[in-house]
Enzyme design. Sequence first.
Site, mmCIF file in Angstrom:
data_model
loop_
_atom_site.group_PDB
_atom_site.id
_atom_site.type_symbol
_atom_site.label_atom_id
_atom_site.label_comp_id
_atom_site.label_asym_id
_atom_site.label_seq_id
_atom_site.Cartn_x
_atom_site.Cartn_y
_atom_site.Cartn_z
ATOM 1 N N LEU A 147 25.825 45.034 85.699
ATOM 2 C CA LEU A 147 25.516 45.647 86.982
ATOM 3 C C LEU A 147 26.584 46.709 87.192
ATOM 4 O O LEU A 147 27.778 46.427 87.023
ATOM 5 C CB LEU A 147 25.559 44.620 88.116
ATOM 6 C CG LEU A 147 24.467 43.549 88.119
ATOM 7 C CD1 LEU A 147 24.681 42.584 89.282
ATOM 8 C CD2 LEU A 147 23.076 44.169 88.198
ATOM 9 N N ASP A 148 26.188 47.930 87.543
ATOM 10 C CA ASP A 148 27.177 48.993 87.671
ATOM 11 C C ASP A 148 28.078 48.766 88.884
ATOM 12 O O ASP A 148 27.873 47.846 89.682
ATOM 13 C CB ASP A 148 26.516 50.376 87.699
ATOM 14 C CG ASP A 148 25.618 50.585 88.907
ATOM 15 O OD1 ASP A 148 25.979 50.156 90.011
ATOM 16 O OD2 ASP A 148 24.544 51.203 88.750
ATOM 17 N N LEU A 149 29.082 49.607 89.011
ATOM 18 C CA LEU A 149 30.125 49.431 90.016
ATOM 19 C C LEU A 149 29.569 49.231 91.420
ATOM 20 O O LEU A 149 30.032 48.380 92.177
ATOM 21 C CB LEU A 149 31.063 50.648 89.991
ATOM 22 C CG LEU A 149 32.246 50.630 90.952
ATOM 23 C CD1 LEU A 149 33.252 49.563 90.542
ATOM 24 C CD2 LEU A 149 32.914 52.005 91.000
ATOM 25 N N ASN A 150 28.550 50.004 91.777
ATOM 26 C CA ASN A 150 28.030 49.978 93.143
ATOM 27 C C ASN A 150 26.794 49.102 93.317
ATOM 28 O O ASN A 150 26.172 49.123 94.376
ATOM 29 C CB ASN A 150 27.725 51.408 93.599
ATOM 30 C CG ASN A 150 28.981 52.243 93.722
ATOM 31 O OD1 ASN A 150 29.984 51.772 94.254
ATOM 32 N ND2 ASN A 150 28.945 53.465 93.212
ATOM 33 N N THR A 151 26.432 48.345 92.290
ATOM 34 C CA THR A 151 25.297 47.432 92.387
ATOM 35 C C THR A 151 25.815 46.014 92.586
ATOM 36 O O THR A 151 26.782 45.596 91.956
ATOM 37 C CB THR A 151 24.416 47.503 91.132
ATOM 38 O OG1 THR A 151 23.928 48.834 90.973
ATOM 39 C CG2 THR A 151 23.229 46.557 91.249
#
Length: 286
Positions: A147-151
């Site tokens: 999951l990316d940084l902002n997810t």
Amino acid sequence: MRPPQKTSPGKTLPPPKRGRRQARTAPAAPANPHPARAAAKGGREPQRIAKLLARAGIASRREIERMIAEGRVAIDGAAIDTPATLLTSLKGVTVDGKPVAAPEATRLFLFHKPKGLLTTERDPKGRPTIYDRLPAGLPRVMPVGRLDLNTEGLLLLTTDGEFKRQLELPSTGVERIYRARCYGTVHQEQLEALIEGIEIDGVRYGSIDANMERRTGANVWIEMKLREGKNREVRRVLEHLGLEVSRLIRIAYGAFELGDLQPGEVGEIAQHQLVAFRKTLKGGRE
């Protein structure tokens, strides 16, 4: 599926319940003069060392192949140079000079990843990672996908590198479900067209089942179901439709749901539930 047992950051997980192991037999491996098979002894069917080490939770298969190329994996003190080396067990195998224990039963955890954490073990820039938030007492675990940084939302963690790989492969067909809050205008017809897949900047994305949940002012909530999980797939598809994603939450991965797990909390899946789930996977095993 019964909700997993939860634990918060800083709290130690209780020991897992142990089930009885069924004895298994396999036909003896045929003799083969290939050098990669030289270390394969005994009656069990030989397997690639990278696969065995992944099963033992050392790292993902790709990372193990890199470790082998760097000369960090040895058998009886002699470094190996190919991940194609076949073995029937990990007896005598060391990684960075340390003996490798035989693999234990696969364990699977659900983690509610908060926004602002990287899905990686370490970051050269010193940014916080998921490992900074995992509770004490957790065994060595690997994330299933990223999951990316902002997810935020559901991130599966497992002790088994081969199981991790199986869950990540598009051919396994494990469904991921996301909820996205977006700013902008979109019509249900545009979302329904995604069921046929879409190509963006030369990248082909597979079938996506997308539906508008509700609209609140200038924002719209959209649910998206997909089975590939390419890098930043949800964000790229929605941005291609002219939407600005302000919040993205993964709420389910296969049979496992985020449920009422709070940010930073971890829950463990019971062994009987894990066994039942693995039987449903394409190419799955008990």
